[in-house]
Motif scaffolding. Structure first.
Motif, PDB file in Angstrom:
ATOM      1  N   THR A 100     -23.351  42.437 -51.448  1.00  0.00           N
ATOM      2  CA  THR A 100     -22.874  41.867 -50.088  1.00  0.00           C
ATOM      3  C   THR A 100     -21.522  41.905 -49.994  1.00  0.00           C
ATOM      4  O   THR A 100     -20.845  41.936 -48.776  1.00  0.00           O
ATOM      5  N   ARG A 101     -20.551  41.966 -50.871  1.00  0.00           N
ATOM      6  CA  ARG A 101     -19.156  41.719 -50.679  1.00  0.00           C
ATOM      7  C   ARG A 101     -18.749  40.478 -49.790  1.00  0.00           C
ATOM      8  O   ARG A 101     -17.803  40.568 -49.065  1.00  0.00           O
ATOM      9  N   TRP A 102     -19.499  39.530 -49.960  1.00  0.00           N
ATOM     10  CA  TRP A 102     -19.259  38.373 -49.101  1.00  0.00           C
ATOM     11  C   TRP A 102     -18.165  37.506 -49.744  1.00  0.00           C
ATOM     12  O   TRP A 102     -18.153  37.278 -51.043  1.00  0.00           O
ATOM     13  N   THR A 103     -17.241  37.050 -48.857  1.00  0.00           N
ATOM     14  CA  THR A 103     -16.211  36.152 -49.129  1.00  0.00           C
ATOM     15  C   THR A 103     -16.270  35.065 -48.201  1.00  0.00           C
ATOM     16  O   THR A 103     -16.507  35.169 -47.108  1.00  0.00           O
ATOM     17  N   PRO A 104     -15.958  33.739 -48.806  1.00  0.00           N
ATOM     18  CA  PRO A 104     -15.915  32.661 -47.930  1.00  0.00           C
ATOM     19  C   PRO A 104     -14.573  32.540 -46.797  1.00  0.00           C
ATOM     20  O   PRO A 104     -13.705  33.376 -47.063  1.00  0.00           O
ATOM     21  N   GLY A 105     -15.180  32.060 -45.604  1.00  0.00           N
ATOM     22  CA  GLY A 105     -13.875  31.933 -44.842  1.00  0.00           C
ATOM     23  C   GLY A 105     -14.274  30.481 -44.080  1.00  0.00           C
ATOM     24  O   GLY A 105     -14.902  29.575 -44.570  1.00  0.00           O
ATOM     25  N   ILE A 106     -13.359  30.183 -43.257  1.00  0.00           N
ATOM     26  CA  ILE A 106     -13.269  28.775 -42.676  1.00  0.00           C
ATOM     27  C   ILE A 106     -13.598  28.954 -41.030  1.00  0.00           C
ATOM     28  O   ILE A 106     -13.013  29.654 -40.351  1.00  0.00           O
ATOM     29  N   ALA A 107     -14.928  28.291 -40.794  1.00  0.00           N
ATOM     30  CA  ALA A 107     -15.369  28.378 -39.572  1.00  0.00           C
ATOM     31  C   ALA A 107     -16.260  27.134 -39.582  1.00  0.00           C
ATOM     32  O   ALA A 107     -17.056  27.103 -40.389  1.00  0.00           O
TER      33      ALA A 107
END
Length: 387
Positions: A100-107
């Motif tokens: 996935t190459r997912w990284t957390p974000g702020i939203a």
């Protein structure tokens, strides 16, 4: 995670096991990966990328299980569970991140969070209660029977965890996204439900029941004499194979069909009945307590079967016919293994285990091919077309 670390000495005193104070912090650290794992798994499921999930499940279970078994036979056996948990979480994280190459974000969105909570709340409740049921019974065993019986229970359960990590988890991963998409197609949902249930039964029932049949050989080969009582317990736990619709796939079926509320109620009933059976019959020892639990499983099976069939809009008779080939084959397999054991008794544990496994697999496969060949071919074709 913070609670496990903060109360580790209290938990160690509660269970009269000083080693807990040392092993709980790394277990708590592994829990910190859970939120990221949940998001990445959801992304993979959204894309119906079951290949990645299956590889993740099999790699995580086998690698962590192998390392845990190595530690069990080392001077630091109390760390086996820690090694298994940390390794499985790490392997899962690496597989899912690579996909996935997912990284957390702020939203954040209040409306989005509210809608998500309404939809996900019942699902979390079902899953949490199912996990809590197993942990509560283990806690009762630890408090009523002591750490030695709890260790035997955990060791016996570990064999089933390794088995189901590569079988049922792969099937369960398919239930929620695919059946959810077929919710507005009753005919398609019914056909999918019955076919997957038939396939799952053909895989799960012989594997789990077979594990119970060779329990004595497994304990002699892999465990020390201190865990000799794990053999009859493995046999008892293997009877869970006879409750495939109730025990393994009830939660994903009900969630996928939008009936998670029913799943919550059934999970609460399971938790209460299971805990009561273990508590009330713990005076008869570990085997007596879990014999009572198996009796509870038998008594509640018809009720759960009716509820699940109504939710799936499938006649109960159709479900019985779907899993009948696997049940019949398992009985033939059991008879063959029991008969062969008398001939294998003088053999070393490894030879006996291999021989009994071959006899059981041959008997099961031959019966299905000779008597239920059409069902076997249909399930193979289903696997090919569903990837």
């Amino acid at each position: 995670a913070a609670a496990l670390v903060g109360f580790r000495h209290d938990l160690a005193a509660l269970f009269k096991a000083e080693e807990l104070a040392a092993v709980l912090p790394p277990i708590a650290a592994a829990l910190l990966l859970t939120p990221a794992l949940a998001v990445m798994e959801a992304i993979v499921l959204k894309d119906l990328d079951f290949r990645t999930l299956n590889l993740r499940n099999m790699a995580g279970v086998f690698i962590s299980g192998a390392l845990a078994l190595v530690v069990v036979f080392s001077p630091w056996r109390e760390w086996a569970f820690v090694v298994q948990r940390v390794t499985q979480s790490t392997v899962s994280f690496l597989f899912l991140f690579a996909a996935t190459r997912w990284t957390p974000g702020i939203a954040a969105s209040g409306a989005g969070l509210s809608a998500f909570a309404r939809r996900a709340g019942p699902i979390w409740a079902v899953q949490g209660l199912n996990v809590a049921g197993a942990r509560v019974t283990e806690m009762i065993v630890g408090l009523r029977l002591g750490p030695s019986d709890l260790a035997v229970l955990r060791v016996a359960g570990k064999f089933f965890e390794i088995l189901h990590g590569s079988l049922t988890s792969a099937v369960m991963a398919v239930w929620l996204p695919v059946l959810s998409r077929l919710r507005d197609d009753p005919d398609g949902a019914r056909g999918f439900f019955l076919r997957v249930m038939s396939l799952a039964a053909m895989l799960v029932i012989p594997a789990q029941l077979g594990l119970g049949l060779v329990g004595p050989e497994i304990t002699r080969l892999f465990l020390s004499d201190a865990y000799a009582s794990a053999a009859p317990l493995i046999g008892l736990l293997s009877l869970g194979a006879l409750f495939v619709p109730k025990s393994f796939f009830r939660a994903p079926i009900l969630v996928a069909l939008g009936k998670a509320g029913i799943g919550v109620v059934l999970a609460i009933i399971d938790l209460v009945l299971g805990a009561a059976a273990i508590y009330l019959f713990s005076g008869y020892g570990l085997i007596g307590a879990y014999t009572a639990l198996v009796v509870v499983w038998f008594l509640t099976l018809p009720i759960y079967g009716v509820i699940i069939c109504r939710a799936a809009r499938v006649p109960l008779g159709s479900l019985v016919r779907a899993i009948r080939p696997a049940n019949e084959g398992a009985l033939v397999m059991a008879a063959a293994v029991i008969a062969a054991r008398t001939l294998m008794a003088p053999a070393p544990p490894l030879v006996a285990l291999a021989g009994l496994a071959l006899v059981g697999a041959a008997a099961y496969g031959a019966y299905l091919w000779l008597v239920h060949r059409r069902d076997v071919i249909a399930n193979v074709e289903f696997l090919r077309t569903r990837n």
